[in-house]
Design an enzyme around this catalytic site. Structure first.
Site, PDB file in Angstrom:
ATOM      1  N   LYS A   5      44.999  33.937  48.115  1.00 60.20           N
ATOM      2  CA  LYS A   5      45.906  34.537  47.123  1.00 60.20           C
ATOM      3  C   LYS A   5      46.458  33.462  46.186  1.00 60.20           C
ATOM      4  O   LYS A   5      46.495  33.644  44.964  1.00 60.20           O
ATOM      5  CB  LYS A   5      47.056  35.268  47.851  1.00 60.20           C
ATOM      6  CG  LYS A   5      46.596  36.564  48.516  1.00 60.20           C
ATOM      7  CD  LYS A   5      47.595  37.103  49.532  1.00 60.20           C
ATOM      8  CE  LYS A   5      46.995  38.299  50.262  1.00 60.20           C
ATOM      9  NZ  LYS A   5      47.762  38.734  51.435  1.00 60.20           N
ATOM     10  N   GLN A  42      53.271  37.736  54.393  1.00 57.67           N
ATOM     11  CA  GLN A  42      51.985  38.060  55.027  1.00 57.67           C
ATOM     12  C   GLN A  42      52.198  38.764  56.368  1.00 57.67           C
ATOM     13  O   GLN A  42      52.997  38.341  57.197  1.00 57.67           O
ATOM     14  CB  GLN A  42      51.160  36.779  55.215  1.00 57.67           C
ATOM     15  CG  GLN A  42      49.741  37.002  55.703  1.00 57.67           C
ATOM     16  CD  GLN A  42      48.866  37.769  54.720  1.00 57.67           C
ATOM     17  OE1 GLN A  42      49.013  37.664  53.509  1.00 57.67           O
ATOM     18  NE2 GLN A  42      47.944  38.564  55.240  1.00 57.67           N
ATOM     19  N   ASP A 102      53.658  44.309  47.210  1.00 50.75           N
ATOM     20  CA  ASP A 102      52.864  44.918  48.282  1.00 50.75           C
ATOM     21  C   ASP A 102      53.043  46.436  48.310  1.00 50.75           C
ATOM     22  O   ASP A 102      52.257  47.153  48.928  1.00 50.75           O
ATOM     23  CB  ASP A 102      53.355  44.388  49.641  1.00 50.75           C
ATOM     24  CG  ASP A 102      52.447  43.339  50.247  1.00 50.75           C
ATOM     25  OD1 ASP A 102      51.221  43.396  49.984  1.00 50.75           O
ATOM     26  OD2 ASP A 102      52.947  42.489  50.997  1.00 50.75           O
TER      27      ASP A 102
HETATM   28  N1  GUN Z   1      47.997  41.719  55.901  1.00 49.64           N
HETATM   29  C1  GUN Z   1      46.869  42.427  55.737  1.00 49.64           C
HETATM   30  N2  GUN Z   1      46.870  43.073  54.549  1.00 49.64           N
HETATM   31  C2  GUN Z   1      48.047  42.757  53.956  1.00 49.64           C
HETATM   32  C3  GUN Z   1      48.630  43.116  52.704  1.00 49.64           C
HETATM   33  O1  GUN Z   1      48.095  43.870  51.892  1.00 49.64           O
HETATM   34  N3  GUN Z   1      49.858  42.573  52.451  1.00 49.64           N
HETATM   35  C4  GUN Z   1      50.503  41.752  53.334  1.00 49.64           C
HETATM   36  N4  GUN Z   1      51.718  41.288  53.006  1.00 49.64           N
HETATM   37  N5  GUN Z   1      49.971  41.413  54.496  1.00 49.64           N
HETATM   38  C5  GUN Z   1      48.750  41.913  54.790  1.00 49.64           C
END
Ligand code: GUN
Length: 297
Positions: A54, A98, A121
């Site tokens: 990311k 995350q 998110d």
């Molecule tokens: N872990 C797996 N997918 C995601 C996501 O889309 N956002 C976040 N914050 N954690 C994740």
């Protein structure tokens, strides 16, 4: 005839190319740079990879990024302090913590502490509510949004189709249901969601014109569960042990790719399907957050 491959990498590249252009425009016309904070608690190797990917993508597109890594024994208080700082940081327009965090962290409380305007998110109740009622001033969660874009760019119109979702997580299954059933262009599907308590899952999946697998079980969907000509989207990212692979494991989806691709009309691969789209839509949401916070349409 084998299924056409839905190339998530190529579609994501088209979307991120447009985002990069808009980032340049924001800089030139408004002296603004979108900013994303990515917070990781602990050392989970898969999460580290996701977070690094990311941050790298932000860099590629000209988006400012702030990576915060807390030790695996970090307390709620410490994490909430970081969130509060980021909520008030004018360089940051989007905040992502995350998932999954270590067990001492109450994820629901963390999500509730994020400023909804920075909740890229779309995990905060305010934004989940906005998505459900079709209010476009909120956000759309990155993975389900990526799936909707895969369908759109592949010329698959869900209107009147039977979409079956396997899995009911807050991150994928439930928002996927809300997006596909929405009274809107690119949606308007009849939707069924099956899960761990559904008896005879295959009797539902065999009815699917569009089948979305988001259950987190390696190669769960086999060809006998799929209708001839179905469009199959694989959201799964599973590590399976493989002594012959360089890292000792390989990545597979929730769909038994080879046998299902012989029956489906279109299929998204793993890797190279939904994964790159999730990151592209995160970048899209960060740009959107920046524009909303600065009243730019
Ligand atoms: N872990 C797996 N997918 C995601 C996501 O889309 N956002 C976040 N914050 N954690 C994740």
């Amino acid at each position: 005839m084998p299924a056409a491959i839905i190339d998530g990498k190529a579609i994501a590249a088209r979307i991120t190319g447009e985002i990069a252009q808009e980032v340049t425009h924001l800089a030139r016309s408004f002296n603004l740079q979108p900013g994303l904070a990515v917070v990781l608690v602990g050392e989970d190797p898969a999460s580290q990879v996701y977070v690094n990917t990311k941050v790298k993508k932000c860099h590629e597109l000209g988006i400012y990024s702030d990576r915060r890594v807390l030790p695996k024994n970090a307390t709620m208080e410490e994490l909430l302090k970081v969130i509060d700082e980021l909520n008030h940081d004018p360089k940051i327009h989007g905040i992502l913590v995350q998932s999954p965090p270590p067990p001492q962290i109450d994820e629901a409380k963390v999500v509730a502490a994020i400023d909804p305007a920075k909740d890229v998110d779309c995990f905060h109740a305010v934004n989940v509510g906005k998505m459900l009622i079709g209010d476009s001033d909120g956000f759309v969660p990155c993975t389900p949004y990526g799936v909707m874009k895969l369908l759109e760019y592949s010329g698959v119109n869900p209107c009147g189709k039977h979409a079956v979702i396997i899995g009911r997580s807050n991150i994928v299954g439930k928002p996927m249901l809300a997006l596909l059933v929405q009274k809107a262009k690119g949606a308007d599907a009849t939707v069924t969601c099956v899960h761990s308590r559904t008896p005879d899952i295959a009797s539902f999946t065999r009815q699917a014109d569009i089948l979305i697998a988001a259950i987190g079980k390696p190669e769960f969907v086999t060809s006998d569960m799929v209708k001839e000509g179905a469009v199959v989207i694989d959201v799964g990212i599973n590590r399976v042990e493989d002594a012959s692979a360089p890292k000792g494991y390989r990545i597979v989806g929730d769909v038994a790719y080879d046998e299902v691709s012989a029956k489906a009309s279109m299929i998204s691969p793993v890797p190279g399907g939904v994964g790159p789209m999730t990151i592209a839509m995160l970048m899209f949401n960060t740009l959107k957050a920046c524009k909303l916070q600065n009243s730019i349409r």
